[in-house]
Design a protein around this motif. Sequence first.
Motif, PDB file in Angstrom:
ATOM      1  N   PRO A 204      -1.639  10.342   4.598  1.00 17.63           N
ATOM      2  CA  PRO A 204      -0.224  10.280   4.999  1.00 17.63           C
ATOM      3  C   PRO A 204       0.220   8.830   5.193  1.00 17.63           C
ATOM      4  CG  PRO A 204      -1.589  11.032   6.827  1.00 17.63           C
ATOM      5  CD  PRO A 204      -2.476  10.988   5.627  1.00 17.63           C
ATOM      6  N   GLU A 205       1.487   8.601   4.971  1.00 17.93           N
ATOM      7  CA  GLU A 205       2.043   7.249   5.025  1.00 17.93           C
ATOM      8  C   GLU A 205       1.874   6.609   6.400  1.00 17.93           C
ATOM      9  OE1 GLU A 205       6.436   6.106   4.106  1.00 17.93           O
ATOM     10  OE2 GLU A 205       5.464   6.630   2.211  1.00 17.93           O
TER      11      GLU A 205
ATOM     12  N   GLY B  54     -16.903  10.777  -2.743  1.00 17.73           N
ATOM     13  CA  GLY B  54     -15.596  10.856  -2.125  1.00 17.73           C
ATOM     14  C   GLY B  54     -14.673   9.714  -2.507  1.00 17.73           C
ATOM     15  N   VAL B  55     -13.650   9.520  -1.686  1.00 19.81           N
ATOM     16  CA  VAL B  55     -12.670   8.456  -1.895  1.00 19.81           C
ATOM     17  C   VAL B  55     -12.731   7.505  -0.696  1.00 19.81           C
ATOM     18  CG1 VAL B  55     -11.163   9.943  -3.241  1.00 19.81           C
ATOM     19  CG2 VAL B  55     -10.794   9.753  -0.778  1.00 19.81           C
ATOM     20  N   PRO B  56     -12.331   6.241  -0.880  1.00 18.77           N
ATOM     21  CA  PRO B  56     -12.350   5.303   0.257  1.00 18.77           C
ATOM     22  C   PRO B  56     -11.476   5.781   1.403  1.00 18.77           C
ATOM     23  CG  PRO B  56     -12.109   4.114  -1.809  1.00 18.77           C
ATOM     24  CD  PRO B  56     -11.964   5.580  -2.137  1.00 18.77           C
ATOM     25  N   LEU B  57     -11.885   5.466   2.613  1.00 18.60           N
ATOM     26  CA  LEU B  57     -11.057   5.721   3.778  1.00 18.60           C
ATOM     27  C   LEU B  57      -9.776   4.889   3.679  1.00 18.60           C
ATOM     28  CD1 LEU B  57     -13.906   5.599   6.428  1.00 18.60           C
ATOM     29  CD2 LEU B  57     -12.650   7.646   5.754  1.00 18.60           C
ATOM     30  N   SER B  58      -8.751   5.273   4.412  1.00 21.88           N
ATOM     31  CA  SER B  58      -7.420   4.677   4.222  1.00 21.88           C
ATOM     32  C   SER B  58      -7.381   3.183   4.505  1.00 21.88           C
ATOM     33  CB  SER B  58      -6.404   5.406   5.099  1.00 21.88           C
ATOM     34  OG  SER B  58      -6.679   5.195   6.473  1.00 21.88           O
TER      35      SER B  58
ATOM     36  N   SER C 258       1.336   6.648  -6.973  1.00 23.43           N
ATOM     37  CA  SER C 258       0.248   7.562  -7.329  1.00 23.43           C
ATOM     38  C   SER C 258       0.647   9.030  -7.224  1.00 23.43           C
ATOM     39  CB  SER C 258      -0.978   7.296  -6.447  1.00 23.43           C
ATOM     40  OG  SER C 258      -0.716   7.614  -5.093  1.00 23.43           O
ATOM     41  N   ILE C 259       1.649   9.330  -6.366  1.00 21.91           N
ATOM     42  CA  ILE C 259       2.083  10.730  -6.241  1.00 21.91           C
ATOM     43  C   ILE C 259       3.395  10.980  -7.000  1.00 21.91           C
ATOM     44  CG2 ILE C 259       0.910  11.054  -4.038  1.00 21.91           C
ATOM     45  CD1 ILE C 259       3.571  10.708  -2.611  1.00 21.91           C
TER      46      ILE C 259
ATOM     47  N   ASP D  85       0.828  -1.203   0.000  1.00 23.05           N
ATOM     48  CA  ASP D  85       0.000   0.000   0.000  1.00 23.05           C
ATOM     49  C   ASP D  85       0.866   1.259   0.000  1.00 23.05           C
ATOM     50  OD1 ASP D  85      -2.284  -1.481  -0.041  1.00 23.05           O
ATOM     51  OD2 ASP D  85      -2.812  -1.171   2.067  1.00 23.05           O
ATOM     52  N   LYS D  86       1.941   1.224   0.778  1.00 21.89           N
ATOM     53  CA  LYS D  86       2.860   2.366   0.820  1.00 21.89           C
ATOM     54  C   LYS D  86       3.492   2.589  -0.559  1.00 21.89           C
ATOM     55  CE  LYS D  86       6.711   1.972   3.205  1.00 21.89           C
ATOM     56  NZ  LYS D  86       7.658   1.916   4.356  1.00 21.89           N
TER      57      LYS D  86
END
Length: 616
Positions: A55-56, A419-423, A32-33, A25-26
Amino acid sequence: MTREQLIELKERLSKLSSLESKERDKHLRRISIGEEQGPLVGYPSIDKPWLKYYPEEIIMKDSDEQGIYDYMRSRNTNHNLIAINYFGNKMTFGDLFKRIENTAKAFLEMGIKEGDIVTLLLANTPENVICMYALNRIGAIPNMVDLRQQDEKLVHSINSTNSKMVITTDLFLENLDKVADKLRTDKVVVASPFDSMPMPLEKTIKLLKKQYKPQNLETMKWKQFEKIGALSDKKIDHVSKGDEPACIVHTSGTTGNPKGVVLTNKGFNAMVLEYEDVIVKAKIGDKILCQVPPFLAYSAIMDLHLPLSLGVTLEMLPNYEPEKFADNIYKHKTAHAVAGPADWNSFLTSKKVPKRDYSFLVTMGSGSDKIDTRKRHEIDEILAKSGCQCRVFEGYGMTEVGSAAVTNLPYHIVDDSVGVPLSKMSIMIYDNDAECELPYGEVGEVCISGDTMMKEYYDNPEETAHTIRLHPDGKYWVHSGDYGYMNSDGNLFLKGRLKRIIVLHEGFKVSPVDIEKVLMNTGLVESCCVVGANDIESGYGAIPVANVVLNSDVIDDEEKIINKLMEACNEALSERYRPRRIAVRDSLPLTDVGKIDYRALESLCNSENDVKIKKK
């Protein structure tokens, strides 16, 4: 990528350890960035493009496995801070913990033990908070029920969960008294909204209110019950764990009979992890307005457990009056407010709001149902003129995932997206016919997986198996019954309920949301709901019927307004996807939890077959 290749990839990913999954995931976040290079496959649940918004350290952190009471208590070491303010009666965290411990012992004295279920039919009062955590303290389970329920529905909510005891409010005691002979428990404690009010306010109000005296129930008053615990020498040895139930809440019943949803301690605590710092910028000692009815997952987590775990004071109000929401926020100067569309609408209808300073607001969250985009912009504009620096952000979820799985972020709000999914959550768009995930941009069923998922439907393994399904990736996914798609930035867009999708007699599928969006954008409509009514001309299939409530300032006659609305649909939608009829209503029917009751609208439209069907 073929279906077989996709399944093979998911099977390989399912074999990753927890640490390996977090490291992946990290890595995905960094891709993605633009910080790292790597392959992406074009499927949301594998690429997880939404991770770039978090944030990571949040991605790498695990959800807490404590019971909700131990978790909330461990995060509040300063016992002198105010936990609850109830009509000026300020209860510190130390006071709250003491009352929870005494109430836990009182439950033990009444024979309630680990695994037992106790129904809470309470108003939004401190007693509701105390009972929820006290039951968790001993490993028992609160069954959160709408205190307004009556007759067979009330009996079902209590008996279907095998409740050993009921804590109710005197405001609706008569409803419980009428069905006393059908209940499987005779242990009833009555708590009044006045019990925690400061003196002499409590005495003054009680003098003005006639108390109902039950005819069929043997009851105990709350203060007597709490005293039993204060005098008890019982020892509490239970330590609640993450996978144990935190509470039972009930579905709205809009798609069938209401079901008891068992939510876990880990799910409650995960929501705190998801929202703190990233979404809710709360400081210890802040205040949140707490007025949403306490029997919903949304309110139990977002209005109670989340703020208390962050050291935020609950400004509790027992009466749910959405029209007073804007007034109450201003009166109590709360930094945070989490409510529903009806509450936020009060900022549009109040003449006082434009004259006030709302610069103290930090968080403005809306759930339960979607706010029309145009109205949300109007609310944001009004508040901005009143000094507010934040915007209303919405979320999407369902009771089965603890209310929220997707959210707008204060720094990332996309019009028409929920929106976007929670982390710690994942979204997959699923093709039920092909039994395979769909890529970005394609419409299918929204499936949800992650830490806030329910444990099960209480005593309903068949429905549980239908809703929670094991997929090739080794994960269990909640099949939401919602229809939507995701773009490559991780934004989720809803097209409606699968059961609301209107199938024309030719077989084409019409999304009610597409029509509703066009109607709301005209500025003529306050609210609307499009449903499928029987196609009486073809003899089978359905036609889209738009049910609208007009804005109060509309001056044209009804026929002219309908023509204008039809013209807007003709311009924006191709022929087969337009409404066949538009019906003007004084109001739209609502369920017990305030959502539009589209089943009732379907029945109403089908009974209006004598109304001339408006053609294109």
